[in-house]
Design a protein around this motif. Structure first.
Motif, PDB file in Angstrom:
ATOM      1  N   ASN A   5       3.951  -9.412  12.437  1.00  0.00           N
ATOM      2  CA  ASN A   5       3.623 -10.681  13.089  1.00  0.00           C
ATOM      3  C   ASN A   5       4.543 -11.804  12.626  1.00  0.00           C
ATOM      4  N   ASP A  60      -5.751  -7.315  13.950  1.00  0.00           N
ATOM      5  CA  ASP A  60      -4.690  -7.019  12.995  1.00  0.00           C
ATOM      6  C   ASP A  60      -4.999  -7.542  11.596  1.00  0.00           C
ATOM      7  N   ASN A  74       1.076  -5.096   9.537  1.00  0.00           N
ATOM      8  CA  ASN A  74       0.773  -6.037  10.611  1.00  0.00           C
ATOM      9  C   ASN A  74       1.209  -7.453  10.268  1.00  0.00           C
ATOM     10  N   LYS A 113       2.933  -9.737  17.983  1.00  0.00           N
ATOM     11  CA  LYS A 113       2.175 -10.982  18.067  1.00  0.00           C
ATOM     12  C   LYS A 113       1.673 -11.271  19.481  1.00  0.00           C
ATOM     13  N   TYR A 123      -3.573  -8.796  18.504  1.00  0.00           N
ATOM     14  CA  TYR A 123      -3.400 -10.070  17.811  1.00  0.00           C
ATOM     15  C   TYR A 123      -4.383 -11.108  18.335  1.00  0.00           C
TER      16      TYR A 123
END
Length: 143
Positions: A12, A142, A8, A132, A137
């Protein structure tokens, strides 16, 4: 769990709007297939007929309800990016079954290409995550 967190964080850091748009498009497509299967359930029963010859209809009815609801609810979750990996895990057996049905029943090359493409995209998002620009998110799920 640490592998998911590290995936994650990597996703991101390397997120792009185009990837999120692909996730949303896949979710909308799966949602629309779920609606199609719910409104035209006889079509889905006919697709699953080769698998349901020995159980007298019980396996087929279970699969009809699983496929329609998984596409319907999973599509919504994937669009919003909420529990994306779990929704995709529920989709993968259905999509792999769609590829197998093309070989067992009547071959439709367009359906085979769509099924294979969705399997590949879902495996990508299973690894990549929701990105994201997602509810995961936003809710800090996450991290």
């Amino acid at each position: 769990m640490t592998n998911v967190k590290s995936l994650n964080k990597w996703a991101n850091a390397h997120t792009y709007l185009s990837v999120d748009l692909v996730r949303i498009a896949v979710g909308v497509f799966l949602f629309s297939k779920g609606v199609t299967f719910i409104t035209n359930i006889q079509y889905l029963v006919e697709l699953l007929a080769p698998f349901d010859k020995s159980n007298g209809g019980m396996f087929g009815m279970f699969m009809v309800h699983y496929i329609a609801s998984a596409h319907f609810l999973g599509g919504i979750l994937i669009v919003f990016g909420l529990l994306t990996r779990w929704a995709i895990i529920a989709q993968l057996p259905i999509l792999i079954g769609a590829v197998i049905i093309n070989f067992l029943g009547e071959m439709h090359s367009q359906n085979l290409i769509i099924s294979l493409s969705l399997v590949a995209i879902c495996i990508f998002f299973l690894i990549y995550g929701s990105g994201k620009h997602s509810a995961d998110y936003f809710f800090k799920m996450d991290e």
